[in-house]
Every structure is written in structure tokens, then in C-alpha cells.
Design a protein around this motif. Structure first.
Motif, PDB file in Angstrom:
ATOM      1  N   ASP A  29     -17.655  25.051  13.996  1.00  0.00           N
ATOM      2  CA  ASP A  29     -17.923  25.574  12.647  1.00  0.00           C
ATOM      3  C   ASP A  29     -17.009  24.889  11.629  1.00  0.00           C
ATOM      4  O   ASP A  29     -17.439  24.540  10.523  1.00  0.00           O
ATOM      5  CB  ASP A  29     -17.687  27.081  12.572  1.00  0.00           C
ATOM      6  N   LEU A  30     -15.753  24.698  11.998  1.00  0.00           N
ATOM      7  CA  LEU A  30     -14.802  24.018  11.121  1.00  0.00           C
ATOM      8  C   LEU A  30     -15.235  22.575  10.877  1.00  0.00           C
ATOM      9  O   LEU A  30     -15.219  22.100   9.738  1.00  0.00           O
ATOM     10  CB  LEU A  30     -13.399  24.058  11.722  1.00  0.00           C
ATOM     11  N   VAL A  31     -15.643  21.890  11.931  1.00  0.00           N
ATOM     12  CA  VAL A  31     -16.121  20.510  11.787  1.00  0.00           C
ATOM     13  C   VAL A  31     -17.308  20.462  10.834  1.00  0.00           C
ATOM     14  O   VAL A  31     -17.384  19.599   9.961  1.00  0.00           O
ATOM     15  CB  VAL A  31     -16.479  19.906  13.162  1.00  0.00           C
ATOM     16  N   THR A  32     -18.225  21.395  10.972  1.00  0.00           N
ATOM     17  CA  THR A  32     -19.395  21.455  10.090  1.00  0.00           C
ATOM     18  C   THR A  32     -18.965  21.643   8.634  1.00  0.00           C
ATOM     19  O   THR A  32     -19.483  20.971   7.741  1.00  0.00           O
ATOM     20  CB  THR A  32     -20.348  22.589  10.533  1.00  0.00           C
ATOM     21  N   GLU A  33     -18.006  22.537   8.397  1.00  0.00           N
ATOM     22  CA  GLU A  33     -17.485  22.733   7.032  1.00  0.00           C
ATOM     23  C   GLU A  33     -16.859  21.454   6.497  1.00  0.00           C
ATOM     24  O   GLU A  33     -17.081  21.077   5.348  1.00  0.00           O
ATOM     25  CB  GLU A  33     -16.437  23.846   7.021  1.00  0.00           C
ATOM     26  N   LEU A  34     -16.050  20.801   7.317  1.00  0.00           N
ATOM     27  CA  LEU A  34     -15.365  19.587   6.875  1.00  0.00           C
ATOM     28  C   LEU A  34     -16.364  18.471   6.576  1.00  0.00           C
ATOM     29  O   LEU A  34     -16.237  17.775   5.571  1.00  0.00           O
ATOM     30  CB  LEU A  34     -14.351  19.126   7.930  1.00  0.00           C
ATOM     31  N   LYS A  35     -17.362  18.300   7.437  1.00  0.00           N
ATOM     32  CA  LYS A  35     -18.364  17.247   7.238  1.00  0.00           C
ATOM     33  C   LYS A  35     -19.108  17.426   5.920  1.00  0.00           C
ATOM     34  O   LYS A  35     -19.529  16.442   5.304  1.00  0.00           O
ATOM     35  CB  LYS A  35     -19.356  17.228   8.401  1.00  0.00           C
ATOM     36  N   ALA A  36     -19.268  18.668   5.485  1.00  0.00           N
ATOM     37  CA  ALA A  36     -19.997  18.950   4.253  1.00  0.00           C
ATOM     38  C   ALA A  36     -19.164  18.656   3.004  1.00  0.00           C
ATOM     39  O   ALA A  36     -19.705  18.597   1.903  1.00  0.00           O
ATOM     40  CB  ALA A  36     -20.448  20.407   4.239  1.00  0.00           C
ATOM     41  N   ARG A  37     -17.861  18.440   3.160  1.00  0.00           N
ATOM     42  CA  ARG A  37     -16.979  18.219   2.015  1.00  0.00           C
ATOM     43  C   ARG A  37     -17.240  16.903   1.304  1.00  0.00           C
ATOM     44  O   ARG A  37     -17.405  16.886   0.088  1.00  0.00           O
ATOM     45  CB  ARG A  37     -15.515  18.231   2.451  1.00  0.00           C
ATOM     46  N   ALA A  44     -15.742  10.535   9.678  1.00  0.00           N
ATOM     47  CA  ALA A  44     -14.731  10.825  10.696  1.00  0.00           C
ATOM     48  C   ALA A  44     -15.280  11.684  11.832  1.00  0.00           C
ATOM     49  O   ALA A  44     -14.888  11.524  12.990  1.00  0.00           O
ATOM     50  CB  ALA A  44     -13.534  11.518  10.058  1.00  0.00           C
ATOM     51  N   PHE A  45     -16.206  12.576  11.508  1.00  0.00           N
ATOM     52  CA  PHE A  45     -16.737  13.497  12.508  1.00  0.00           C
ATOM     53  C   PHE A  45     -18.182  13.180  12.903  1.00  0.00           C
ATOM     54  O   PHE A  45     -18.873  14.028  13.454  1.00  0.00           O
ATOM     55  CB  PHE A  45     -16.650  14.938  11.996  1.00  0.00           C
ATOM     56  N   ALA A  46     -18.623  11.965  12.642  1.00  0.00           N
ATOM     57  CA  ALA A  46     -20.008  11.579  12.939  1.00  0.00           C
ATOM     58  C   ALA A  46     -20.330  11.670  14.428  1.00  0.00           C
ATOM     59  O   ALA A  46     -21.445  12.019  14.801  1.00  0.00           O
ATOM     60  CB  ALA A  46     -20.280  10.169  12.426  1.00  0.00           C
ATOM     61  N   ASP A  47     -19.358  11.359  15.283  1.00  0.00           N
ATOM     62  CA  ASP A  47     -19.585  11.395  16.731  1.00  0.00           C
ATOM     63  C   ASP A  47     -18.457  12.174  17.384  1.00  0.00           C
ATOM     64  O   ASP A  47     -17.444  11.614  17.780  1.00  0.00           O
ATOM     65  CB  ASP A  47     -19.638   9.966  17.284  1.00  0.00           C
ATOM     66  N   ILE A  48     -18.637  13.492  17.496  1.00  0.00           N
ATOM     67  CA  ILE A  48     -17.549  14.305  18.038  1.00  0.00           C
ATOM     68  C   ILE A  48     -17.316  14.054  19.528  1.00  0.00           C
ATOM     69  O   ILE A  48     -16.273  14.430  20.048  1.00  0.00           O
ATOM     70  CB  ILE A  48     -17.727  15.811  17.756  1.00  0.00           C
ATOM     71  N   SER A  49     -18.258  13.381  20.194  1.00  0.00           N
ATOM     72  CA  SER A  49     -18.006  13.038  21.599  1.00  0.00           C
ATOM     73  C   SER A  49     -16.866  12.024  21.711  1.00  0.00           C
ATOM     74  O   SER A  49     -16.290  11.849  22.781  1.00  0.00           O
ATOM     75  CB  SER A  49     -19.271  12.501  22.260  1.00  0.00           C
ATOM     76  N   ALA A  50     -16.523  11.370  20.600  1.00  0.00           N
ATOM     77  CA  ALA A  50     -15.426  10.400  20.570  1.00  0.00           C
ATOM     78  C   ALA A  50     -14.123  11.051  20.114  1.00  0.00           C
ATOM     79  O   ALA A  50     -13.159  10.358  19.816  1.00  0.00           O
ATOM     80  CB  ALA A  50     -15.788   9.245  19.648  1.00  0.00           C
ATOM     81  N   LEU A  51     -14.097  12.384  20.034  1.00  0.00           N
ATOM     82  CA  LEU A  51     -12.919  13.111  19.554  1.00  0.00           C
ATOM     83  C   LEU A  51     -12.444  14.142  20.564  1.00  0.00           C
ATOM     84  O   LEU A  51     -13.224  14.652  21.364  1.00  0.00           O
ATOM     85  CB  LEU A  51     -13.244  13.849  18.256  1.00  0.00           C
ATOM     86  N   ARG A  52     -11.183  14.455  20.453  1.00  0.00           N
ATOM     87  CA  ARG A  52     -10.592  15.565  21.177  1.00  0.00           C
ATOM     88  C   ARG A  52      -9.979  16.488  20.139  1.00  0.00           C
ATOM     89  O   ARG A  52      -9.701  16.086  19.008  1.00  0.00           O
ATOM     90  CB  ARG A  52      -9.516  15.088  22.155  1.00  0.00           C
TER      91      ARG A  52
END
Length: 81
Positions: A29-37, A44-52
Motif C-alpha cells: 500500500d505504501l509503495v502504491t502511494e509513493l508511486k502515485a506521487r 524507482a518502484f516499477a519492478d518491485i521484484s528487484a527490491l527488498r
């Protein structure tokens, strides 16, 4: 809560750390909020499979709840060597 960005995540967003007010229930949910900013967050959050993610310095999952969490850190997978 504080959000900390490392490596290329920090480079794309342009900040090492920021404090945000959020209504997010989970990390996703936080990632979704940040992506909308702004587009830089979307990149930065286009591919969360590349993130931890770590919550209060404990490795976690994107479906983890945020209740009581003070710090969220996003970073690419680390390799040993």
C-alpha cells in the motif's frame, strides 16, 4: 514514518531518506502511494521484484503490515562475496 532508500533506489528518487504521513496498511500500500506521487517514484518502484524491504531494520515482505513500524527501508538485493 521514516523511509530510507539505498543504492539505485536512492538515485532514482533523489533522496536518501524522508518522513511521510501515510494511511497505508501494508508495505505494498505504501509503495502504491509513493508511486502515485511523482514519476521518479514510479521509476524507482516499477519492478518491485528487484527490491527488498526492511521494517525497523528487519528484512520483511511487501505484504507485511505497517502498524507500529517507525522505519521502512527499500534496497536492491545484496550479494555476498
Amino acid at each position: 514514518m521514516d523511509i530510507v532508500y539505498f543504492a539505485w533506489v536512492r538515485e532514482r528518487i533523489g533522496l536518501p531518506k524522508e518522513r511521510v504521513e501515510t494511511q497505508a496498511v501494508t508495505v505494498m500500500d505504501l509503495v502504491t502511494e509513493l508511486k502515485a506521487r511523482e514519476p521518479r517514484y514510479e521509476a524507482a518502484f516499477a519492478d518491485i521484484s528487484a527490491l527488498r524491504v526492511a521494517l525497523d531494520q528487519e528484512l520483511s515482505e511487501f505484504d507485511a503490515p505497517l502498524e507500529g513500524v517507525r522505519e521502512v527501508a527499500f534496497f536492491p538485493p545484496m550479494t555476498g562475496g
